[in-house]
Design an enzyme around this catalytic site. Structure first.
Site, PDB file in Angstrom:
ATOM      1  CG  ASP A  96      48.660  21.365  52.694  1.00 45.02           C
ATOM      2  OD1 ASP A  96      48.170  22.446  51.285  1.00 45.02           O
ATOM      3  OD2 ASP A  96      47.799  21.510  54.120  1.00 45.02           O
TER       4      ASP A  96
ATOM      5  CE  LYS B 124      48.729  21.250  57.022  1.00 50.56           C
ATOM      6  NZ  LYS B 124      48.761  20.439  55.731  1.00 50.56           N
TER       7      LYS B 124
ATOM      8  CE  LYS C  35      46.601  23.623  56.878  1.00 53.66           C
ATOM      9  NZ  LYS C  35      45.782  22.784  55.771  1.00 53.66           N
TER      10      LYS C  35
END
Lengths: 319, 476, 274
Positions: A156, A219, A255
């Site tokens: 991430d 995300k 996400k």
């Protein structure tokens, strides 16, 4: 999903070569009307998901949780316990699925990897000088490589919001490309930190920028700034992945992270996924929740549905 | 993969009586010279109740009751006290909103999420808004001492039964008039429950009278020499007949009639919100909306993209049980309306337009019509000119802003219009040129008690809502 | 020396900024002058001229329209004696001049008084503004011929409508002379069109005309004719100003209704967001 069928596929791979091309493309995306987007998100939030649909949604949401701890105080013991919970969220009920992934800092990856090995639960690590991203590129890439080497199969990363807001799109693009390369086989989730992007127009541009640069997931947030995931931000990002697939044929995951605490919230997101991008994304491979406390609420609601009795927090593990 | 289980709103909150009389002079009474008719649930064809049909004598009795109440009670009453009655009614509506919403959906066929989230909040808001005007009329801009007209005859349609009642009764009462209102024959139940609310609020007898019936009852009411004001919402055809009927009298007339609104999408529009606006514009309330965006005018350069998005979005629409909280499109209000929608749709196909509906399972009983779009429509097609009043969208294209405006205005109607573009000056340029009473830019089908609503041309005259809405009920 | 022979005036119609005779070639005698007897065709021509003028006039700035109406007052003041010579009482002429001035000032104020922002319960900018309805067919009252005529024309045009007015059949000379004033006041051709002749001939055509947006029946004294005209007007839902009561005081403050009945309120919504 048949949306791609009628659209001509475009080759957008050349866009990253020049600042001008990127800017022209990103500023040519349709605008987002704030009020309209927020109203659509609110409308989807009024769907009433009950009984069998709720049970399905809860299990799906559990499978989509990226069980996360990103604290300075994290210890090997703490993250191992979390990983154990990821594998068996409800020890008393073997029918309860495991979560999608565990998400930790790079230093904690080896400890989690031991627990998760061979389980099918993914191991995600934040990298690239999370959460600010304010470090030299080489350090960010080293951070990434270290996490992957230690066993993370999902990275991430955070984008350089300063560069993005200053309009230096190519700089952001190049960093994502470089990080993707550093990931090797690991999946790359690109954190846009939407709370710092200020407008939905920017969220849409940043989403496209991340996808053009090769991100596997986009995300919303680090969870470290006051505004984290919201339904309308996620709506705009879902529309972006939908349109990106229609344009290029490549599917990118989404996400939302931070601030999703209740089953009710999670179900609203699933409804939004269902009605915006459809069943192709209703899968842990394509949609995740970055969350920590959400899991216990999902478990409580799950128990309620099976037993008919409301549970309390004392009956679920705190890890 | 993710099927929503049925989520029905409970019916038990409403208590429908087997039969209803007329509400005259504060009490429910049997008709003296009329018969009765049935109100059915359009989603199941189940008979909900037997409704009294008011004849000429009944209408006369109601008008006389209203006259007496006007002269003896409501006219002389200080504005601040009228206000308090209206506030009281507004509160009771809020308190009983669930019951009213369920009843509205049962009788009308509209989805519960709309009756619950749109109709009822607006109804209460409308009474609150006009309640506050009752003691402030000298400040409304119609002179220092504006006077009421007397007895208002009000005839309302079936598409928003209780909301149209609120649009009519709230300003009339605030201005000091008394009313005789006729709800539509297919949707009388919430008006009759409203009559009970008037009783619960201790509203003086005769201030509000509700006479149920069909066209003949409406005609008797409108033509009654004892009324001072006629307000009608409904079809342009009936509106013209009413305008002829009041010709040569001193009755003040306001008409809110049909429409064939253009929803204009420019190439720089926020596409996702525009698609939502198109869907909301034509499929809200099954398209039973006079201001529905029934003509989509989309710029050629983005037409394919918009249509693709629109079709994808339409495939998400959930058609079915109006009481299911997840239903987006409910039942068509009546067999007659369904027949009209079918007829015009068949004409559209026969005239060469291309018809498309998403795959959609319709219930066996009741009146249903799948959301439908026609592409390849030209200005000459009947489906581009006539009001269908159903979930049917005609899609036309344009190349330049001037062409969009020209096509948008090329209709005898002029109720509403939509504009979608990210360029502010283009919005204002276009809005200036559209001959329509309400222009929604980058939004659609928004309503508010403070915002005047009403049409140009054959869409009627007068405005409802806002300060403007008082004018039709004052002697100015 | 013999006395100079006066040049007599021909009283013609006023259509599209020009002074044509009736296409029917007919006239009737009023105060020793031949006045055009307008036909149904003249009425239709006048509507065409009025429609053609809508775009420019409605599109003119309110300031510009106010300037032009004030210019009408200036021109009328200069011709004051001429109207008195035609038989109009001096105080009526004065009142007519003053009425132009009064209405001139409304051009850029009525939209503020009659429109405005609405505080809707949501994130929207919401503004209501009046707009002209379009072409107005008006019937001037029998008397006072000049003040009554001005009192139906000025409120119709100040907001951007164009008008076809049927002058008082008994007193058309003031109407034609006023047309001459209008023709020299920078008023674009077609904004005001004046028909002289029999009401029963022209007005039903105007009331039934599908390209007319409103009828002002102020001057229709015959109740039966008024009702008949209103029925015709219903065919395309024309806005209707009903006949003035016989005791109407033309010298009193006219109020806003004459203007507002001939206006449409347009309400525009727009979301507020970033």
């Amino acid at each position: 999903m048949t949306a791609t069928a009628t659209s001509a596929r475009s080759d957008l791979s050349e866009l990253g070569r020049s600042e001008t091309a990127l800017r022209t493309f990103l500023h040519g995306l349709p605008g987002v009307d704030q009020v309209g987007a927020e109203q659509r998100a609110a409308q989807l939030g009024t769907r009433s998901i009950k009984t069998t649909a709720k049970a399905e949604a809860i299990d799906l949401a559990i499978r989509m949780v990226d069980l996360t701890t990103l604290e300075g105080a994290d210890t090997p013991g703490k993250v191992r316990a979390l990983a154990a919970k990821a594998l068996r969220p409800d020890p008393s009920d073997p029918s309860c699925p495991h979560v999608g992934a565990v998400c930790v800092y790079p230093a904690m990856v080896p400890h989690v990897a031991e627990v998760l090995a061979g389980s099918g639960v993914h191991l995600a690590s934040v990298a690239t000088a999370f959460p600010s991203g304010q470090a030299p590129l080489e350090i960010k890439l080293a951070d990434t490589r270290a996490a992957v080497a230690a066993g993370a199969d999902e990275i991430d990363m955070v984008i350089n919001r300063g560069a993005f807001l200053a309009g230096r799109f190519k700089e952001v693009y190049d960093e994502i490309v470089a990080t993707k390369e550093a990931c090797g086989d690991a999946h790359l989730k690109v954190i846009l930190e939407t709370g710092e992007l200020a407008t939905y127009d920017n969220v849409r541009r940043a989403s496209w920028l991340a996808m053009l640069a090769g991100g596997d997931f986009i995300k919303t947030s680090t969870g470290k700034v006051p505004v984290a995931a919201t339904l309308p931000v996620t709506l705009v990002m879902l529309e972006a992945v939908r349109d990106f697939r229609a344009a290029t044929g490549r599917q990118v995951g989404v996400k939302p992270a931070g601030g999703i605490k209740t089953t009710k919230d999670a179900i609203k997101y699933l409804v939004m996924v269902n009605e915006t991008v459809g069943p192709d994304w209703l899968d842990p491979d394509w949609f995740r929740f970055g969350a920590s406390s959400l899991l216990n609420d999902l478990l409580m609601q799950r128990t309620k549905l099976t037993t008919g009795v409301y549970a309390g927090p004392d009956y679920f593990t705190l890890d | 993969m993710f099927e929503y289980a049925p989520a029905p709103e409970s019916r038990s909150v409403v208590d429908i009586k087997p039969s209803y009389g007329l509400f005259v002079d504060g009490a429910f009474v049997d008709p003296t010279d009329g018969g009765s008719f049935k109100s059915v649930n359009p989603a199941s064809e189940e008979v909900l109740a037997e409704i009294a049909e008011a004849g000429n004598e009944d209408v006369d009795r109601a008008v006389r009751a209203a006259r007496t109440a006007y002269e003896k009670v409501w006219g002389p009453m200080p504005g601040r006290d009228r206000a308090k009655y209206l506030f009281r009614i507004a509160r009771i509506i809020q308190e009983r909103s669930r019951e009213l919403a369920v009843l509205e959906s049962l009788d009308n066929g509209k989805p519960i999420k709309e009756s619950r989230d749109v109709d009822l909040p607006l109804v209460a808001a409308h009474f609150f808004y006009y309640a506050g005007w009752a003691d402030k009329l000298p400040y409304a801009g119609f002179g220092p001492d504006p006077k009421p007209l007397g007895v208002a005859a009000q005839v309302i349609p079936w598409n928003f039964p209780l909301l149209m009642l609120a649009w009519k009764i709230a300003p009339a009462l605030a201005a000091g008039n008394t009313v005789v209102l006729k709800p539509a024959e297919t949707t009388p139940l919430t008006a009759l429950l409203f009559a009970e609310i008037c009783q619960q609020a201790d509203l003086p007898a005769g201030v509000v009278n509700i006479v149920t019936g069909a066209g003949d009852t409406g005609r008797a009411l409108v033509e009654h020499p004892g009324v001072d004001k006629v307000a009608f919402t409904g079809s342009t055809e009936v509106g013209k007949a009413i305008a002829r009927a009041v010709a040569g009298t001193r009755k003040k007339l306001t008409l809110e009639l049909g429409g064939k609104a253009a929803n204009i999408v420019f190439d720089d529009a926020p596409i996702d919100q525009a698609v939502e606006g198109i869907v909301n514009g034509i499929f809200f309330n099954q398209g039973h909306v006079c201001c529905a965006g029934s003509r989509l005018l989309v710029q050629e350069s983005v037409a394919d993209r918009v249509l693709e998005s629109l079709k994808r979005r339409m495939a998400q629409l959930r058609v079915g049980d109006p009481l299911d909280k997840n239903t987006d499109i409910g039942a068509i209000n009546s067999a007659a309306q369904l027949a009209k929608i079918r007829e015009l749709s068949e004409v559209g196909a026969a005239e060469g337009a291309e018809r498309w509906s998403p795959p959609c399972e319709l219930p066996e009983r009741g009146f249903w019509f799948a959301p439908t779009i026609f592409t390849g429509v030209t200005q000459a097609h009947r489906i581009a000119r006539e009001e269908i009043f159903g979930p049917v969208l005609s899609v036309l294209t344009f190349r330049t802003p001037a062409e969009a405006v020209e096509k948008a205005n090329n209709t005898p109607y002029g109720l509403s219009a939509g504009i979608w573009t990210d360029k502010g000056s283009r919005i204002l340029w276009t809005a200036d040129r559209l001959r329509a009473g309400v222009v929604w830019a980058n939004t659609f089908n928004k309503f508010d008690p403070t915002s005047p609503f009403g049409g140009y041309k054959e869409s009627g005259y007068g405005r409802e809502g806002g300060r403007h809405g008082l004018e039709g009920y004052l002697n100015v | 020396m013999s006395e100079r022979v006066a040049v007599r005036k021909t009283y013609k119609l006023f259509i599209g900024g020009k002074f044509p005779r009736s296409e029917s070639g007919r006239s009737y005698l009023v105060q020793d002058s031949n006045v055009s007897l307008a036909s149904r065709k003249d009425a239709r021509d006048a509507v065409v001229a009025a429609r053609a003028a809508v775009k420019g006039w409605a599109g003119a700035t309110a300031y510009n329209r106010g300037q032009i109406l004030y210019r009408v007052a200036e021109m009328l003041e200069g011709r004051r004696d001429q109207f008195v010579a035609l038989g109009a009482p001096a105080d009526e002429v004065d009142a007519a001049i003053d009425r132009w001035v009064w209405y001139a000032g409304w051009s850029d104020k009525l939209p503020q008084v009659y429109g405005g922002a609405n505080p809707v319960a949501g994130p929207y900018f919401n503004l209501s503004a009046p707009e002209p309805t379009g072409v107005v067919a008006a019937v001037a009252p029998e008397a006072p011929a000049l003040l009554g005529l001005v009192s139906v024309i000025a409120p119709a045009i100040v907001t951007g409508n164009t008008v076809v007015v049927a002058a008082s059949p008994a007193a058309p000379l003031a109407a034609v002379t006023l047309a001459e004033v209008l023709a020299t006041s920078d008023l674009p051709g077609g904004v005001v069109n004046v028909l002289t002749g029999r009401l029963a001939e022209t007005v039903p055509t105007l009331a039934a005309h599908m390209d007319v947006n409103a009828v002002d029946l102020t001057g229709v004294a015959d109740a039966e004719l008024a009702a008949e005209l209103e029925v015709k007007a219903a065919e395309n839902l024309k806005r209707v100003l009903r006949p003035a009561p016989a005791d109407h005081d033309w010298y009193a403050d006219p109020g806003l209704t004459r203007m507002t009945t001939l206006l449409e309120t347009k309400t525009v919504w727009h979301p507020k967001g970033v």
